[in-house]
Design an enzyme around this catalytic site. Structure first.
Site, short mmCIF file in Angstrom:
data_model
loop_
_atom_site.label_atom_id
_atom_site.label_comp_id
_atom_site.label_asym_id
_atom_site.label_seq_id
_atom_site.Cartn_x
_atom_site.Cartn_y
_atom_site.Cartn_z
N ASN A 12 0.87 -1.17 0.00
CA ASN A 12 0.00 0.00 0.00
C ASN A 12 0.91 1.22 0.00
O ASN A 12 1.49 1.57 1.02
CB ASN A 12 -0.91 0.00 1.24
CG ASN A 12 -1.76 1.26 1.30
OD1 ASN A 12 -1.78 2.05 0.36
ND2 ASN A 12 -2.45 1.44 2.42
N TRP A 13 1.03 1.83 -1.17
CA TRP A 13 1.94 2.97 -1.28
C TRP A 13 1.36 4.24 -0.68
O TRP A 13 2.07 5.26 -0.59
CB TRP A 13 2.26 3.21 -2.75
CG TRP A 13 3.28 2.29 -3.34
CD1 TRP A 13 3.89 1.23 -2.71
CD2 TRP A 13 3.80 2.33 -4.67
NE1 TRP A 13 4.76 0.61 -3.58
CE2 TRP A 13 4.73 1.27 -4.79
CE3 TRP A 13 3.58 3.14 -5.77
CZ2 TRP A 13 5.43 1.03 -5.97
CZ3 TRP A 13 4.28 2.90 -6.95
CH2 TRP A 13 5.19 1.85 -7.04
N LYS A 14 0.07 4.23 -0.36
CA LYS A 14 -0.58 5.44 0.15
C LYS A 14 -0.34 6.59 -0.85
O LYS A 14 -0.34 6.33 -2.04
CB LYS A 14 -0.10 5.74 1.57
CG LYS A 14 -0.23 4.48 2.46
CD LYS A 14 0.02 4.69 3.91
CE LYS A 14 -0.15 3.35 4.64
NZ LYS A 14 -0.03 3.49 6.09
N HIS A 97 -9.55 1.45 4.59
CA HIS A 97 -8.28 1.67 5.29
C HIS A 97 -8.49 2.71 6.41
O HIS A 97 -9.26 3.66 6.24
CB HIS A 97 -7.21 2.15 4.31
CG HIS A 97 -5.85 2.12 4.90
ND1 HIS A 97 -5.39 3.12 5.73
CD2 HIS A 97 -4.86 1.20 4.84
CE1 HIS A 97 -4.17 2.80 6.13
NE2 HIS A 97 -3.81 1.64 5.61
N GLU A 167 -5.26 -4.43 10.48
CA GLU A 167 -4.26 -3.39 10.66
C GLU A 167 -4.54 -2.60 11.93
O GLU A 167 -5.34 -1.64 11.90
CB GLU A 167 -4.27 -2.43 9.45
CG GLU A 167 -3.92 -3.10 8.15
CD GLU A 167 -3.29 -2.15 7.16
OE1 GLU A 167 -2.30 -2.54 6.54
OE2 GLU A 167 -3.76 -1.01 7.02
N SER A 215 3.52 -1.58 10.16
CA SER A 215 4.97 -1.51 10.35
C SER A 215 5.72 -2.80 10.02
O SER A 215 6.77 -3.06 10.61
CB SER A 215 5.32 -1.07 11.77
OG SER A 215 4.81 0.22 12.02
P1 13P Z 1 2.99 0.73 7.55
O1 13P Z 1 3.56 -0.56 7.04
O2 13P Z 1 3.71 1.94 7.03
O3 13P Z 1 2.79 0.73 9.02
O4 13P Z 1 1.53 0.86 6.91
C1 13P Z 1 0.61 -0.14 7.14
C2 13P Z 1 -0.59 0.15 6.33
O5 13P Z 1 -1.35 1.04 6.68
C3 13P Z 1 -0.78 -0.62 5.10
O6 13P Z 1 -2.06 -0.46 4.59
#
Ligand code: 13P
Length: 257
Positions: A12-14, A97, A167, A215
């Site tokens: 998930n690159w956000k 999300h 998550e 994380s």
């Molecule tokens: P991180 O791996 O940066 O904590 O992000 C987790 C996340 O929100 C994936 O959707």
């Protein structure tokens, strides 16, 4: 014969990276590192505007979106529909999300998006997770409600298309005062999620893959995959580093012998 569930490592690159050029380099670099991967499914969910270019880079890297608006076309300024995403060649879509829920998305909204995504041919990755934990263990009820409402009205026939990602918000890399979740935390919730899915869908629930996200990095991925009771990982921060993300994929492949 029991059906083998394929493990999946999903990025998930956000809202990253800043340019298409960087996005293409990242996928190209990952693609170079994963030529020997056979048993692990690999998905990358970039921002919408990179989807079309990125999906053409490697057959091994499946493309997913980070949201989808119900329907095909219409007067919805700023939205991108599930149907558009499907027609573009997108397979997965992350829905619900915590970062979208923080912007006001409700379980009912997520339910509408899941239904529309399945109807369009997309495979939803439903995110669930609690903000905090306390001694009352009330977070189990919160996860139960998220599953119940978000998956309301979904039929057993669709279970093979659904992924649930646990998550915990308190473990996500960008959460202030975050703390690490352990593989035990993941396993406990994975069992709880599977039990709820079984109560709803019966044995068809075994087709739903359950992932952990929060994380995960190249050092912790193995522990979550081996001891976290999950069928894969949803990776944020570490997926923006081709080397780290490729190591996570290779770790999954090695455990899949
Ligand atoms: P991180 O791996 O940066 O904590 O992000 C987790 C996340 O929100 C994936 O959707």
């Amino acid at each position: 014969m029991e059906k083998v569930i394929k493990k999946i490592i999903c990025a998930n690159w956000k809202m990253n990276p800043l340019t298409l050029k960087e996005a293409e380099k990242l996928v190209n670099d990952i693609a170079k590192n994963i030529t020997t991967i056979k048993k692990t499914e690999i998905a990358v969910c970039p921002p919408f505007l990179y989807l079309e270019k990125l999906r053409k880079i490697s057959k091994k890297i499946i493309i997913g979106a980070q949201d989808a608006f119900p329907g095909d076309v219409g007067a919805f300024t700023g939205e991108v529909s599930a149907e558009m995403l499907y027609l573009l060649g997108t397979k997965y879509v992350i829905l619900g999300h915590s970062e979208r829920r923080a912007l006001g998305e409700t379980n009912d909204d997520v339910n509408k998006k899941i239904k529309a995504s399945i109807a369009s041919g997309l495979y939803p990755i439903l995110c669930v997770g609690e903000r905090t934990r306390d001694e009352s263990h009330d977070y189990f009820n919160l996860i139960k409600t998220q599953l119940e409402v978000c998956l309301s009205g979904i039929s057993k026939n669709s279970t093979a298309k659904i992924i649930v990602a646990y998550e915990p918000i308190w473990a996500i890399s960008t959460t202030p005062d975050r703390r690490d979740a352990t593989a035990d935390d993941s396993r406990e919730m994975a069992v709880f999620i599977r039990k709820n899915l079984f109560d709803k869908f019966g044995k068809d629930a075994t087709q739903i893959r359950v992932l952990y996200g929060g994380s995960v990095n190249e050092k912790t991925a193995g522990d979550f995959l081996e001891n976290g009771g999950v069928d894969g990982l949803l990776v944020g921060q570490a997926s923006l580093d081709a080397k780290k993300f490729s190591t996570i994929i290779k770790t999954c492949e090695a455990l899949n012998k």
